[in-house]
Write a protein that holds these residues in place. Structure first.
Motif, short mmCIF file in Angstrom:
data_model
loop_
_atom_site.label_atom_id
_atom_site.label_comp_id
_atom_site.label_asym_id
_atom_site.label_seq_id
_atom_site.Cartn_x
_atom_site.Cartn_y
_atom_site.Cartn_z
N ILE A 319 -0.07 -4.98 6.85
CA ILE A 319 1.38 -5.00 6.66
C ILE A 319 1.72 -4.32 5.33
O ILE A 319 2.48 -3.36 5.29
N ARG A 320 1.15 -4.84 4.26
CA ARG A 320 1.38 -4.23 2.94
C ARG A 320 0.31 -4.70 1.98
O ARG A 320 -0.46 -5.63 2.28
N GLU A 347 2.92 -2.02 -1.89
CA GLU A 347 2.60 -0.69 -1.39
C GLU A 347 2.36 -0.73 0.11
O GLU A 347 1.83 -1.71 0.65
N GLY A 348 2.71 0.36 0.80
CA GLY A 348 2.58 0.44 2.24
C GLY A 348 1.36 1.22 2.69
O GLY A 348 0.41 1.44 1.92
N LYS A 349 1.42 1.67 3.95
CA LYS A 349 0.26 2.29 4.59
C LYS A 349 -0.15 3.62 3.98
O LYS A 349 -1.30 4.05 4.15
N GLU A 350 0.76 4.29 3.28
CA GLU A 350 0.44 5.60 2.73
C GLU A 350 -0.06 5.54 1.29
O GLU A 350 -0.37 6.58 0.71
N TYR A 351 -0.12 4.34 0.73
CA TYR A 351 -0.56 4.23 -0.67
C TYR A 351 -2.03 4.61 -0.81
O TYR A 351 -2.89 4.12 -0.07
#
Length: 365
Positions: A319-320, A347-351
């Motif tokens: 999720i994060r 932070e999300g999936k692209e971090y």
């Protein structure tokens, strides 16, 4: 992720002595070839002061560092690629590792015989290189022959693979290693299945006498010149000193011993840093009252993939991530204080995970 380094070299260059010292292993060290027949595996913890400093703040029930597996592979000799000296078995062991630690003898000692009668690190390096290259050439030719039988299909991937394999074949025939072949990263996929030995990154460990351990010597300089064009790490290490360090019980005694020798770190530390640099590895941390733990990831990994190093469920249901930079954690001393100071980020999936990040993952499966 598990990191495995294979220790290779000619017989009597100090491989098993070094292995025993850094892993407290039980490989037999003797003054004759093939004293180590089966590969010995030693799992060593990766020294990281950041982990200890985090643990001092969190006071967890346990501290779990990352680890590296060192595999002591028996001494290779001329003809190993053709099965000489149990060569096929040893070359097979090398095929499984992530990186090669090539121990090269850079010391004079009349009491330790050399299989070729004299100390010459460049010649020794080239003997090992040649055997690995010959084995790779054999693997490339066999795959090329298989692919050429399918050429009538006009499959674009088959035709492309033949072109790439021809490049590797010509390169290896000139006495060069596969890792330096003029092939794009994308085209390297055509040889992944044959696990070329000379594609593996190399750390050259120059095994020197005690008086040369801080400055090196002429043998070390000869080797550095010979490998200057390679994307390789060169470190200076003394297997004899590492063996002495391994006998000391406390960190304090080891620190005093290193200082007396004019050293700031052990050979194990040098090897670890070289391996992480060569393989583009980062470390991130999880910190809680149950455990403070270090995790190894590849540089450039995004948060979900980093979470997957802990468990596949973490990646699948990501999720994060809650992220605190290491320096911020040390400055503010607790997660709560970091949150209050605005230094805890969501932070999300692209971090892209950074070296030293302290992370907590939210997931739902």
């Amino acid at each position: 992720m598990s990191l495995q380094c294979g220790i290779v070299g000619l017989p009597n260059v100090g491989k098993s002595t070094l292995f025993n010292a850094i892993s407290s292993g039980k490989a037999q060290a003797a003054n004759f070839p093939f004293c180590t027949i089966d590969p010995n595996v030693g799992i060593v913890t990766v020294p990281d002061d950041r982990l200890n400093k985090l643990a001092e703040l969190v006071i967890p029930e346990r501290i779990l560092p990352t680890t590296i597996e060192f595999v002591d592979i028996a001494g290779l000799v001329k003809g190993a690629s053709k099965g000489e000296g149990l060569g096929n078995q040893f070359l097979g062991n090398i095929r499984e590792v992530d990186a090669i630690v090539h121990v090269v003898r850079c010391f004079d000692d009349p009491n330790v015989i050399h299989v070729d009668g004299s100390v010459n690190p460049v010649r020794d390096k080239e003997i090992i290189d040649t055997e690995l290259q010959l084995k790779d050439l054999d693997s490339v030719i066999k795959k090329l022959q298989r692919s050429q039988k399918l050429i009538k299909s006009n499959d674009k991937e088959i035709l492309k693979s033949i072109d790439v394999l021809e490049v590797y074949k010509k390169h290896l025939e000139t006495g060069m290693s596969a890792r330096t072949a003029p092939v794009s990263d994308d085209d390297k996929r055509f040889v992944e299945d044959i696990q070329l030995l000379t594609m593996k990154p190399v750390i050259y460990a120059c095994n020197v006498d005690e008086k040369s351990v801080t400055t090196g010597n002429a043998y070390v300089e000869q080797l550095k010149t010979a490998v200057a064009s390679e994307n390789a790490q060169v470190i200076i290490i003394s297997a004899a000193i590492e063996a002495d360090i391994a006998q000391l019980e406390s960190e304090e005694d080891r620190a005093v011993f290193l200082a007396d020798m004019g050293l700031t770190e052990s050979g194990l530390n040098k090897l670890t840093r070289a391996a992480y640099s060569l393989l583009d590895l980062y470390t991130y941390f999880t910190a809680g009252v149950q455990e403070v733990r270090a995790w190894t990831i590849t540089k450039g990994m995004k948060a979900p993939q980093a979470a997957g190093v802990i468990h596949s469920d973490f990646e699948r249901g990501f999720i994060r991530a809650e992220v605190i930079g290491y320096e911020d954690y040390i400055k503010y001393k607790t997660e709560a204080a970091c949150r209050e100071a605005g230094r805890l980020r969501l932070e999300g999936k692209e971090y892209i995970v950074q070296d030293g990040d302290v992370m907590h993952f939210r997931f739902n499966v």
